[in-house]
Motif scaffolding. Structure first.
Motif, PDB file in Angstrom:
ATOM      1  N   VAL A 129       0.858  -1.254  -0.145  1.00  0.00           N
ATOM      2  CA  VAL A 129       0.126   0.141  -0.057  1.00  0.00           C
ATOM      3  C   VAL A 129       0.796   1.164  -0.003  1.00  0.00           C
ATOM      4  O   VAL A 129       0.888   2.073   0.969  1.00  0.00           O
ATOM      5  CB  VAL A 129      -0.913  -0.077   1.122  1.00  0.00           C
ATOM      6  N   SER A 154      -1.784   2.235  -2.873  1.00  0.00           N
ATOM      7  CA  SER A 154      -2.768   2.773  -2.335  1.00  0.00           C
ATOM      8  C   SER A 154      -3.918   3.544  -3.165  1.00  0.00           C
ATOM      9  O   SER A 154      -5.066   3.444  -3.016  1.00  0.00           O
ATOM     10  CB  SER A 154      -2.350   3.947  -1.327  1.00  0.00           C
ATOM     11  N   TYR A 213      -7.651   2.566  -3.813  1.00  0.00           N
ATOM     12  CA  TYR A 213      -8.746   3.596  -3.706  1.00  0.00           C
ATOM     13  C   TYR A 213      -9.481   3.451  -5.143  1.00  0.00           C
ATOM     14  O   TYR A 213     -10.811   3.596  -4.751  1.00  0.00           O
ATOM     15  CB  TYR A 213      -8.137   4.925  -3.741  1.00  0.00           C
ATOM     16  N   GLY A 241      -6.058  -4.220   1.462  1.00  0.00           N
ATOM     17  CA  GLY A 241      -4.565  -3.905   1.303  1.00  0.00           C
ATOM     18  C   GLY A 241      -3.777  -4.353   2.477  1.00  0.00           C
ATOM     19  O   GLY A 241      -4.209  -4.388   3.553  1.00  0.00           O
ATOM     20  N   ASP A 248       0.230  -4.573   4.034  1.00  0.00           N
ATOM     21  CA  ASP A 248       1.608  -3.675   3.777  1.00  0.00           C
ATOM     22  C   ASP A 248       2.159  -4.124   5.120  1.00  0.00           C
ATOM     23  O   ASP A 248       1.675  -4.102   6.355  1.00  0.00           O
ATOM     24  CB  ASP A 248       1.370  -2.277   3.813  1.00  0.00           C
ATOM     25  N   PRO A 260       0.183   3.308   5.789  1.00  0.00           N
ATOM     26  CA  PRO A 260       0.413   4.057   4.872  1.00  0.00           C
ATOM     27  C   PRO A 260       1.019   5.566   4.999  1.00  0.00           C
ATOM     28  O   PRO A 260       0.889   6.143   6.074  1.00  0.00           O
ATOM     29  CB  PRO A 260      -0.996   4.205   4.307  1.00  0.00           C
ATOM     30  N   VAL A 285      -0.031   9.411  -0.269  1.00  0.00           N
ATOM     31  CA  VAL A 285      -0.447   7.843   0.008  1.00  0.00           C
ATOM     32  C   VAL A 285      -1.379   7.620   1.084  1.00  0.00           C
ATOM     33  O   VAL A 285      -2.237   7.028   1.010  1.00  0.00           O
ATOM     34  CB  VAL A 285       0.758   6.971   0.567  1.00  0.00           C
ATOM     35  N   HIS A 312      -4.690   8.542  -0.287  1.00  0.00           N
ATOM     36  CA  HIS A 312      -5.585   7.437  -1.051  1.00  0.00           C
ATOM     37  C   HIS A 312      -5.945   6.231  -0.292  1.00  0.00           C
ATOM     38  O   HIS A 312      -7.045   5.629  -0.380  1.00  0.00           O
ATOM     39  CB  HIS A 312      -4.324   6.952  -1.907  1.00  0.00           C
ATOM     40  N   ALA A 313      -5.131   6.011   0.801  1.00  0.00           N
ATOM     41  CA  ALA A 313      -5.442   4.636   1.751  1.00  0.00           C
ATOM     42  C   ALA A 313      -6.861   5.143   2.499  1.00  0.00           C
ATOM     43  O   ALA A 313      -7.739   4.342   2.562  1.00  0.00           O
ATOM     44  CB  ALA A 313      -4.159   4.185   2.443  1.00  0.00           C
ATOM     45  N   CYS A 321     -10.570   3.452   2.355  1.00  0.00           N
ATOM     46  CA  CYS A 321     -11.378   2.856   3.725  1.00  0.00           C
ATOM     47  C   CYS A 321     -12.652   3.455   3.776  1.00  0.00           C
ATOM     48  O   CYS A 321     -13.629   2.780   4.089  1.00  0.00           O
ATOM     49  CB  CYS A 321     -10.392   3.035   4.763  1.00  0.00           C
ATOM     50  N   VAL A 347      -7.925  -2.192   5.136  1.00  0.00           N
ATOM     51  CA  VAL A 347      -6.191  -2.266   5.084  1.00  0.00           C
ATOM     52  C   VAL A 347      -5.443  -2.871   6.491  1.00  0.00           C
ATOM     53  O   VAL A 347      -5.956  -2.395   7.540  1.00  0.00           O
ATOM     54  CB  VAL A 347      -5.767  -0.561   5.165  1.00  0.00           C
TER      55      VAL A 347
END
Length: 370
Positions: free
Chosen positions: A11, A16, A20, A31, A33, A37, A152, A155-156, A160, A166
């Motif tokens: 992500v 990310s 999105y 996502g 990671d 993020p 980033v 976008h994350a 959500c 995530v």
């Protein structure tokens, strides 16, 4: 076991944005990671990243750049966050240099008109910079910079809001084909999905290596130098300056006391991403500070701080995107080669379309595995 339409592993910039766009279309997406993020352990951090239309790699990127600008503004409007600042860009190089030839060639190919300016005009735009009369200078009025950590994270966060999950702090440990879908495992859970997208940056190298596609990862260092007469570094253009085999870039001062810059050329090639050294060594600054003291005489002083990041380079520095030849439910991506962040808003849209349709959009066909 939780089940999704698409799982995005990684992500960062591309992941990310992809998460999105998929979530915004109503798909069930997750996502994964190793870090939250906007972290500083990959390629998408360091306070600023250049965005520009003056491209010197390939004119085919310009439609994606145009789309990226629009999507960054849409994300700002949706989130209420300031993500992109347009302050102009100066591209500087010697008359017969490869840098200038490629810049002019790609601009002509894309039908982009750049303003060629004099050194006096460059000094008017950037009062601290001293550009010799024999240098070729182009001014990209649409150039500027993005705030990568904020981009980033935004976008994350918006993914959500649109329903994505995530799982930060949960790296992908393994994936396997599961019929027509996939199964992925982290330290905390096992998930299933119809499709998997690998946007893991430098950590995707082993997957491409299995397919005979060589990638190389470089350790790069960004520096913040102390400056005097800070008013001469405020509200100035971003700049890229190529000298023979070396290339440097820098930004306006954001804090009024330091200027971020770096060498785009060079860098230490690593055997794998986890071999990265986060410490700063004297050789990391062998070229940059001497260059800055010539370009900004008497105004750039000692290093205030520095950070490392990773470039994951393909052979020709173009992005590589393609479905796994044995598992077509898995989309492999290696996007950046050191120049991808600016395009990540549009590339998220491209990857979202590709994983759903099964083919790259025609305008990005040159990213296909070759």
């Amino acid at each position: 076991m939780q089940s999704y339409d698409v799982i995005v592993a990684g992500v960062g910039a591309m992941g990310s944005a992809t998460l999105y766009h998929l979530a915004k279309q109503g798909l069930r997406v997750a996502g994964l990671d190793p870090h939250p993020p906007g972290h500083a352990f990959g390629s998408s951090h360091g306070e600023t990243r250049i965005i520009r239309k003056a491209y010197f790699l390939d004119g085919n990127y310009l439609p994606l750049l145009e789309r990226s600008y629009a999507l960054w503004r849409e994300l700002e409007a949706e989130s209420g966050k300031d993500l992109m600042q347009i302050c102009g860009l100066l591209c500087i190089g010697e008359l017969e240099s490869e840098f200038i030839a490629k810049l002019e060639g790609a601009s002509q190919e894309a039908g982009l008109a750049l303003d060629r300016i004099t050194s006096a005009e460059a000094r008017a735009l950037h009062p601290a910079m001293q550009v010799p009369e024999d240098q070729v200078i182009y001014h990209d009025r649409d150039g500027g910079y993005l705030s990568p950590e904020k981009c980033v994270a935004t976008h994350a966060a918006r993914a959500c809001v649109h329903g994505a999950d995530v799982f930060a702090g949960e790296p992908l440990l393994e994936w396997s084909a599961d019929g027509n879908g996939v199964r992925v495992r982290t330290a905390n859970r096992t998930l299933s999905a119809s499709k998997l997208i690998l946007t893991t940056g430098a950590w995707v190298m082993p997957e491409f290596a299995k397919l005979g596609i060589p990638l190389r990862v470089r350790r790069k260092v960004m520096f913040w130098h102390r400056v005097s007469e800070a008013e001469r570094f405020r509200d100035t253009p971003v700049w890229i300056w190529a000298q023979r085999e070396q290339a440097f870039y820098g930004f306006p001062t954001l804090d009024g006391t330091t200027m971020k810059s770096a060498e785009d050329s060079g860098g230490e090639y690593l055997e794998h991403a986890d071999a990265r050294d986060f410490g700063i060594r004297s050789e990391d600054d062998a070229a940059l500070t001497p260059f800055l003291r010539t370009a900004f005489p008497g105004l750039v002083h000692e290093i205030d701080r520095a950070k490392t990041c990773l470039y994951t380079d393909s052979v020709d520095r173009n992005f590589i995107i393609g479905f796994h030849p044995e598992h077509p439910q898995v989309l492999l991506t290696s996007c950046c080669s050191g120049h991808g962040f600016k395009l990540s808003s549009a590339m998220g849209e491209v990857l979202a379309k590709t994983v759903q349709s099964g083919v790259l959009p025609p305008e990005t066909a040159f990213f296909g595995m070759r």
